[in-house]
Scaffold this active site. Structure first.
Site, PDB file in Angstrom:
ATOM      1  NE  ARG A 247      -4.248  -1.643   0.207  1.00 57.41           N
ATOM      2  CZ  ARG A 247      -4.334  -2.696  -0.487  1.00 57.41           C
ATOM      3  NH1 ARG A 247      -3.235  -3.285  -1.405  1.00 57.41           N
ATOM      4  NH2 ARG A 247      -5.466  -3.585  -0.556  1.00 57.41           N
ATOM      5  CD  GLU A 276      -3.474   3.600  -5.305  1.00 61.92           C
ATOM      6  OE1 GLU A 276      -4.354   2.711  -5.450  1.00 61.92           O
ATOM      7  OE2 GLU A 276      -2.467   3.064  -4.832  1.00 61.92           O
ATOM      8  CG  HIS A 295      -3.691  -0.316  -6.728  1.00 72.10           C
ATOM      9  ND1 HIS A 295      -4.082   0.147  -5.616  1.00 72.10           N
ATOM     10  CD2 HIS A 295      -3.626  -1.717  -6.471  1.00 72.10           C
ATOM     11  CE1 HIS A 295      -4.134  -0.749  -4.628  1.00 72.10           C
ATOM     12  NE2 HIS A 295      -3.903  -1.740  -5.087  1.00 72.10           N
TER      13      HIS A 295
END
Length: 323
Positions: A247, A276, A295
């Site tokens: 993360r 994000e 991601h």
């Protein structure tokens, strides 16, 4: 749970047809319902599949995702919710837990793919693919020869894997095949296995000076938030690279950017970020020693089927009261 007929399960319309066969095999009276239907308010269970979250992130929720979230909130009898991800740190999932809904994740569904992505980052940086691709764009023939251009042998280098879940374990196995020496940093002090030097998270400072690859594969918890601080980054040698498939908030992102800009680190492969989508103005986009991935470490065409099976297996256990 006590048996109820029919049992209402909230899911996406897209996922309903794929779930049908597995649901039928359970031999229970189960009704799949969708947002917008009146019976959606009767749902006792919900399935958050990848198509529901779509391009939404923890920080920016797209309208189609919010539409489903609204339906979940309106289901006053909801008891259990299963999500496609390995983590449940999104605010919405935390919100449901706080109202008493059991939330389960799809642990293991994407472990192999995420580990392969982390290995891809290691190999791409080790073999200096960013430099080669820039040369290709310039139509320039620039062999990897000379000082600071010749790649270092991976065999014998030390990698530290932070986090010892399914992903971290697979990453370690892949690295060992390539001849790297692997150390492990984990929440507890139990040895990770034969030949794996193991430290607790707070013991990282003792091993970072000898580390060439720092690979983050841990969950985001109160312990790991900000774990890789500016102080710890400064302990890494200048030839070291960082791989983050965990993360964004596990690492101090401003400090990491500064270290990369000042060549205090050789490079980074980053799949996760503070915010994000990664803002267009972020300097990360333009760092020549960084590979930025949106991601996507766990994305693969086989992942939906694996997640679906985990959900169906959990649904059976939930009905039986053994989940």
């Amino acid at each position: 749970m006590s048996q109820k007929h029919p049992l209402h399960v909230l899911c996406s319309e897209q996922e309903a047809s794929a779930l049908a066969a597995g649901i039928a095999a359970l031999g229970q009276t189960i009704t799949l319902c969708h947002p917008g239907e009146e019976r959606a308010a009767l749902a006792e269970a919900a399935f958050i599949s990848r198509d529901i979250t779509g391009r939404s992130t923890k920080f920016e929720i797209m309208p189609e995702t919010e539409h489903f979230y609204t339906a979940v909130r309106a289901a006053s009898n909801l008891q259990w919710m299963h999500v496609h991800s390995a983590g449940v740190d999104r605010d919405f999932y935390q919100e449901q837990q706080q109202r008493g809904v059991r939330v389960t994740a799809s642990h293991g569904a994407s472990d192999a793919v995420v580990a392969q992505t982390a290995l891809t980052g290691v190999l791409a940086l080790a073999r200096k693919l960013p430099q080669l691709m820039r040369a290709q764009q310039r139509h320039a023939w620039e062999p990897l020869m000379g000082k600071d251009r010749t790649p270092r042998d991976l065999q014998g280098q030390r990698a530290v894997v932070v986090g010892w879940g399914g992903i971290g374990q697979r990453i370690a196995q892949l690295l060992q095949v390539l001849g790297l020496t692997v150390s492990v940093a984990r929440h507890g002090s139990e040895p990770a296995g034969p030949g794996l030097h193991t430290v607790r998270y707070d013991g990282l400072r003792d091993i970072l000076p000898e580390t060439s690859w720092l690979i983050l594969a841990c969950p985001l918890t109160d312990t790991t938030r900000g774990l890789i601080s500016a102080e710890l980054l400064a302990m890494l040698p200048a030839h070291a690279c960082l791989i983050n498939v965990a993360r964004g908030h596990v690492v101090d992102e401003p400090a990491l950017i500064q270290a990369l800009q000042n060549n205090q680190l050789a490079g980074a492969f980053l799949d996760v970020f503070y915010h994000e989508p990664l803002p267009a103005e972020s300097p990360i986009w333009d760092l020549q020693n960084v590979i930025a991935s949106p991601h996507s470490a766990g994305f693969s065409d086989g992942n939906p089927a694996r997640v679906r099976q985990i959900f169906i297996d959990n649904l059976q256990r939930w009905i039986q009261g053994t989940l």
